[in-house]
Design a protein around this motif. Structure first.
Motif, short mmCIF file in Angstrom:
data_model
loop_
_atom_site.label_atom_id
_atom_site.label_comp_id
_atom_site.label_asym_id
_atom_site.label_seq_id
_atom_site.Cartn_x
_atom_site.Cartn_y
_atom_site.Cartn_z
N ALA A 46 0.82 -1.22 0.00
CA ALA A 46 0.00 0.00 0.00
C ALA A 46 0.85 1.26 0.00
CB ALA A 46 -0.92 -0.01 1.22
N ARG A 47 1.95 1.24 0.74
CA ARG A 47 2.78 2.44 0.83
C ARG A 47 3.38 2.82 -0.53
NH1 ARG A 47 4.08 4.75 5.44
NH2 ARG A 47 3.41 2.89 6.55
N LEU A 48 3.72 1.83 -1.33
CA LEU A 48 4.25 2.12 -2.67
C LEU A 48 3.18 2.79 -3.54
CD1 LEU A 48 6.46 -0.98 -3.54
CD2 LEU A 48 7.21 1.39 -3.33
N HIS A 49 1.96 2.31 -3.45
CA HIS A 49 0.88 2.95 -4.21
C HIS A 49 0.68 4.39 -3.74
CE1 HIS A 49 -0.55 -0.45 -6.61
NE2 HIS A 49 -0.36 -1.22 -5.55
N ALA A 50 0.78 4.61 -2.43
CA ALA A 50 0.65 5.97 -1.89
C ALA A 50 1.80 6.86 -2.39
CB ALA A 50 0.63 5.95 -0.37
N ASN A 51 3.00 6.27 -2.48
CA ASN A 51 4.13 7.05 -2.98
C ASN A 51 3.97 7.37 -4.47
OD1 ASN A 51 5.30 6.99 -0.45
ND2 ASN A 51 6.63 5.25 -0.90
N CYS A 52 3.40 6.44 -5.22
CA CYS A 52 3.09 6.74 -6.62
C CYS A 52 2.14 7.93 -6.70
CB CYS A 52 2.44 5.53 -7.29
SG CYS A 52 3.59 4.26 -7.83
N ALA A 53 1.16 7.96 -5.81
CA ALA A 53 0.22 9.09 -5.79
C ALA A 53 0.94 10.40 -5.55
CB ALA A 53 -0.85 8.86 -4.72
N ALA A 54 1.93 10.39 -4.63
CA ALA A 54 2.69 11.61 -4.36
C ALA A 54 3.45 12.06 -5.60
CB ALA A 54 3.65 11.38 -3.20
N ALA A 55 4.02 11.09 -6.34
CA ALA A 55 4.74 11.45 -7.56
C ALA A 55 3.79 12.00 -8.61
CB ALA A 55 5.48 10.22 -8.10
N TYR A 56 2.64 11.37 -8.77
CA TYR A 56 1.65 11.87 -9.73
C TYR A 56 1.22 13.30 -9.38
CZ TYR A 56 0.91 7.32 -12.01
OH TYR A 56 1.06 6.17 -12.73
N LEU A 57 1.04 13.58 -8.09
CA LEU A 57 0.66 14.93 -7.69
C LEU A 57 1.75 15.93 -8.07
CD1 LEU A 57 -0.98 14.41 -4.18
CD2 LEU A 57 -2.07 15.32 -6.24
N ALA A 91 -3.41 14.63 -11.42
CA ALA A 91 -4.25 14.45 -10.24
C ALA A 91 -5.15 13.22 -10.34
CB ALA A 91 -5.09 15.70 -9.99
N GLU A 92 -5.69 12.94 -11.53
CA GLU A 92 -6.57 11.78 -11.68
C GLU A 92 -5.82 10.48 -11.35
OE1 GLU A 92 -9.70 11.61 -12.20
OE2 GLU A 92 -10.36 13.46 -13.18
N GLU A 93 -4.60 10.37 -11.85
CA GLU A 93 -3.81 9.17 -11.57
C GLU A 93 -3.40 9.12 -10.10
OE1 GLU A 93 -1.20 8.50 -15.50
OE2 GLU A 93 -1.69 10.59 -15.03
N ALA A 94 -3.14 10.29 -9.53
CA ALA A 94 -2.82 10.34 -8.10
C ALA A 94 -3.98 9.83 -7.27
CB ALA A 94 -2.47 11.77 -7.68
N LEU A 95 -5.19 10.22 -7.66
CA LEU A 95 -6.37 9.75 -6.94
C LEU A 95 -6.51 8.23 -7.07
CD1 LEU A 95 -8.89 10.45 -5.32
CD2 LEU A 95 -10.09 10.86 -7.48
N ASP A 96 -6.32 7.71 -8.26
CA ASP A 96 -6.44 6.26 -8.46
C ASP A 96 -5.42 5.51 -7.60
OD1 ASP A 96 -8.46 6.63 -10.28
OD2 ASP A 96 -7.18 6.43 -12.05
N CYS A 106 -4.59 11.11 -1.09
CA CYS A 106 -5.94 11.12 -1.66
C CYS A 106 -6.55 12.51 -1.49
CB CYS A 106 -6.80 10.07 -0.97
SG CYS A 106 -8.44 9.89 -1.69
N ALA A 107 -6.38 13.10 -0.33
CA ALA A 107 -6.89 14.46 -0.09
C ALA A 107 -6.22 15.46 -1.02
CB ALA A 107 -6.67 14.85 1.36
N GLY A 108 -4.90 15.31 -1.21
CA GLY A 108 -4.20 16.22 -2.12
C GLY A 108 -4.70 16.12 -3.54
N ALA A 109 -5.00 14.89 -3.98
CA ALA A 109 -5.54 14.70 -5.33
C ALA A 109 -6.93 15.32 -5.45
CB ALA A 109 -5.58 13.21 -5.67
N GLN A 110 -7.76 15.12 -4.44
CA GLN A 110 -9.10 15.70 -4.47
C GLN A 110 -9.03 17.22 -4.49
OE1 GLN A 110 -11.57 13.87 -5.04
NE2 GLN A 110 -11.76 12.06 -3.76
N LEU A 111 -8.08 17.78 -3.76
CA LEU A 111 -7.92 19.24 -3.76
C LEU A 111 -7.48 19.73 -5.14
CD1 LEU A 111 -7.93 21.87 -2.12
CD2 LEU A 111 -5.56 21.37 -1.46
N ALA A 112 -6.54 19.01 -5.76
CA ALA A 112 -6.08 19.40 -7.10
C ALA A 112 -7.21 19.31 -8.12
CB ALA A 112 -4.91 18.51 -7.53
#
Length: 802
Positions: free
Chosen positions: A242-253, A258-263, A282-288
């Motif tokens: 899970a942490r790797l997926h969360a880190n991918c989200a940070a990179a996407y942001l 943002a859409e990929e960060a949310l996914d 997830c919150a950062g993606a929703q904000l973006a």
């Protein structure tokens, strides 16, 4: 008959040779002969643990201990199995019992120190690791556990020395390099951290942990594209991490995806619902994505998991600020600063929160401006004392955007802001960028012009300015490059590339984006919309070309000392308006742009939208923050004069629309009017439906103080009369300028009362309305396909000193 003692001996020998299936078979036979055999139960438990069956190991070894509680090795093995199952408290008790029975048992001290680190009982973990080292002075695992305990105690320099000692004993130990890298990242040494992660990865190429660590260091170094590749490589071997997926989200942001960060963040939360980083990203993606309520909920969930996260409090402040909850935003920023006093993002957010997104009254606007001025002084003093360059990367990406929607002179405040940001960026650039080289233009060759924009796509900036520039500027005298720094792309993006060189900078971090712009050696840079996008504002703070120009994509002075000219128009500027700009004002002929009608096929059913075809229809299609509180009374006055009219607004943001409508409704109720009788709110409509609605409407209501351009041009195309307000500043004169260009001064109001009278006349006097519609159809050609403005712009750009 086989002797059970012989079976135990054979089983022990096979276990010692790691022949686990054979050993298990023999020992199982022994256990069947004697179900109370301690040795059989113990060894079968060890085999189960080594075979990855920790739960079975706990069961068997616990049964063995029931028969004999005095064997230290059994308690040690039970502790290891319990730790594997994550039952750390029980593991700790078993390992302590082993040490009590055999105080010189080095592996028990070693493994107890590891469990205590996991339990964050770092003092005890340090003592256990020290005891293990006294028994085995060159034990690498003990050195690593002691360093981990020191890190947990906050003794970071000693922890680093511990990892260095471990590596001096075993330079090819990938775990030691990995832990050293993690500590260096915590010590804010991302370059050294990356080197250590890369050493660990070279020693263990299949290590997802090392690859993911490289990604984290690269994120800190603002190299998100490389970071993302590392995370994706790590996921190949750890797809359920899970942490790797969360880190991918940070990179996407960081890449504005943002859409990929949310996914990615949602995938992380599927795997680990209580993962802080999952909720935070997830919150950062929703904000973006401007899903404000979802963003706020996400930050609250993150803070429930980690109340001491300064970043999450700051993100919550950003969400509250965009939701026009500036007091709640300020409180979140203060909480962030209480945890991390030097958090530049929180300092900036606190400063920005002084500017209301949706003001409740004119008095609030005036008080907020005084508060902004005072906070700006304090902020300047704070940043001047900061040795770090990180605040430059944060501060210089933001401008008080909503200040433009206050009908007040903003030049003094924006110049103070611009001076601060440009100083910070100059300091950052002097450390982080190679020296700039001047563009050497070949004598007589085309002038190299760069357009830096986030909006070469279907957007108001593209329709008003970019499209006409790209298609009609003089290609013989100008060589145009478009630097696309925004994420979304559509058909208009590709159309832009057909008329000019299109350089995709949308996923580049700031340093690489600057390199791309410098690489084209532009003599002139045009920023059409300074203030609307973080990257364009950061770039505009630097001197990247000899001549730098702003335009009215965001119709407000930039306040930046790095911007030399402001492109405006004769039709929109009031007399003596030069005083409102920090730049030299360039008034292009007419409406200042080359505009083509959209020619939309209109379709609309009033009944479908809950609109009565029997009542006068007044449209006001504007973003919520364009409605100034001091002008709410104008709407009330219209309703008093037209008691059976329908005023239709459009909701770009449900949160902000609800706020501004609540304020307007309160004014109606204060006047004794039922707002439900007059006010309607529709979602933003597809263009076909919007055009159809305008063709059925009676009046277009210009927003007073900050006018519309694109929507007014569309109203003109539909033949809809627009009552325009002649504002104090250029941003309040788009509609009035357009009406005057068509010779329709009858539709231009210079006071609130005159505005009301003109609206009422259009509704009540059908002959006046018909005459206005006829003249709009006859005269609107003056607004379309007028080359004078782009020819004048071509001439101006070609005339600049080279």
């Amino acid at each position: 008959m086989v002797d059970i003692g012989n079976e135990l001996t054979v089983g022990a020998a096979l276990l010692g040779q790691a022949r686990l299936p054979e050993a298990e078979q023999v020992l199982q036979q022994a256990l069947e002969r004697n179900p109370a055999s301690f040795d059989a139960l113990h060894m079968l438990g060890v085999i189960a643990a080594q075979s990855g069956r920790a739960d079975r190991a706990v069961e068997l070894i616990s049964r063995a201990i029931q028969h004999d509680d005095t064997v230290a090795a059994a308690h040690h093995h039970l502790g290891l199995a319990l730790a594997t199952l994550g039952r750390r408290e029980a593991a700790m008790m078993s390992l302590r019992r082993a040490i009590t029975l055999r105080p010189q048992m080095a592996p028990a001290h070693l493994n107890l120190s590891a469990v205590l680190v996991d339990l964050q009982r770092f003092d005890e973990a340090f003592d256990c690791a020290e005891q293990a080292l006294q028994l085995q002075p060159e034990s690498l695992p003990a050195l690593l556990n002691r360093a981990a305990a020191l890190r947990g105690l906050g003794r970071l320099s000693e922890a680093l020395a511990g990892y260095e000692q471990a590596l001096s004993l075993q330079p090819d130990n990938s775990t030691a390099w990995l832990r050293r890298a993690e500590l260096l990242l915590a010590l804010n040494s991302p370059e050294r951290s990356l080197e250590s992660f890369e050493r660990a990865l070279a020693l263990a190429p299949a290590s997802g942990e090392a690859s993911g660590g490289c990604g984290l260091a690269l994120l800190v170094l603002r190299r998100p594209q490389e970071a993302l590749r590392c995370f994706e490589r790590a996921l190949q071997s750890s797809a359920r991490c899970a942490r790797l997926h969360a880190n991918c989200a940070a990179a996407y942001l960081a890449l504005n995806r943002a859409e990929e960060a949310l996914d990615s963040s949602l995938r992380a939360l599927e795997l680990e619902p209580d993962l802080f980083e999952g909720h935070y990203n997830c919150a950062g993606a929703q904000l973006a994505l401007h899903h404000l309520a979802a963003a706020l909920e996400g930050y609250d969930r993150a803070l429930a998991l980690n109340p001491q996260s300064a970043a999450a409090h700051c993100g919550r402040g950003d969400a509250c600020r965009e939701m026009a909850e500036r007091r709640a935003a300020a409180e979140s920023y203060r909480r962030s600063l209480a945890i991390q006093p030097e958090n530049a993002a929180a300092h900036l957010g606190l400063l920005l929160s002084t500017v209301p997104v949706i003001a409740g009254s004119a008095d609030e606007v005036d008080l907020s401006r005084a508060e902004l001025a005072a906070q700006l002084t304090r902020f300047d003093e704070w940043q001047s004392a900061q040795p770090s360059l990180d605040e430059a990367m944060i501060v210089a990406r933001a401008q008080p955007f909503y200040l433009a929607y206050q009908e007040r002179p903003n030049k003094p405040l924006l110049m103070r802001w611009g001076s601060l940001c440009s100083r910070l960026m100059e300091r950052w650039a002097s450390h982080e960028l190679p020296p700039a080289t001047h563009a050497d233009a070949p004598l007589g060759g085309p002038v190299r012009v760069g357009i830096v924009t986030a909006h070469p796509r279907q957007h108001s900036v593209y329709r008003a300015l970019l499209k006409g520039w790209l298609e009609k500027l003089d290609a013989g005298r100008l060589r145009i490059s478009v630097f696309h720094v925004g994420a979304p792309r559509d058909a208009a993006t590709f159309a832009a590339g057909a008329h000019a060189e299109l350089i995709d900078c949308s996923t580049l971090p700031l340093r690489e984006c600057i390199g791309a712009i410098r690489g084209r050696r532009s003599e002139v840079l045009i920023y059409p919309e300074i203030g609307m996008d973080a990257m364009t504002f950061a770039l505009a703070n630097l001197r990247l070309a000899r001549h730098q120009i702003a335009a009215w994509g965001h119709p407000e002075t930039s306040g930046l000392p790095t911007i030399d000219y402001f492109l405006s128009s004769e039709a929109f500027e009031p007399p003596h308006s030069d005083e409102f700009y920090s730049e030299q004002l360039i008034r292009l002929p007419g409406i200042g742009c080359y505009y083509e009608p959209l020619e939309i096929a209109a379709t609309a059913s009033l009944e479908h939208y809950g609109i009565s075809p029997e009542l006068p229809l007044l449209l006001s299609p504007a973003t919520p923050y364009k409605y100034a509180p001091e002008r709410d009374g104008v709407l009330v006055a219209i309703a008093r004069e037209l008691p059976r009219c329908q005023m239709v607004f459009f909701g770009a943001s449900q949160t902000l629309t609800t706020k501004v409508q609540a304020r307007i409704q309160a004014r109606f109720r204060d006047a004794g009017l039922d707002p439900g009788q007059y006010l309607r709110v529709l979602p933003w409509l597809p263009q076909e439906a919007f055009f159809g609605l305008m063709r059925r409407a009676d009046v277009y209501l210009d927003t007073l103080g900050f006018s519309g351009f694109n929507t007014v041009m569309q109203a003109v195309e539909c033949g809809l009369p627009c009552v325009a307000y002649h504002g104090r500043f250029m941003r309040g004169r788009f509609a009035s300028g357009l009406m005057q260009c068509m010779g329709l001064d009858e539709l231009v109001a210079r006071s609130d009362s005159e505005y009301v009278r003109k609206v009422v006349s259009l509704v009540r006097d059908s002959s006046f309305s018909d005459a206005m519609r006829l003249r709009i159809e006859r005269e609107r050609h003056r607004l379309y396909r007028n080359r004078a403005s782009v020819d004048a712009l071509s001439a101006f750009l070609a005339s600049l000193p080279r």
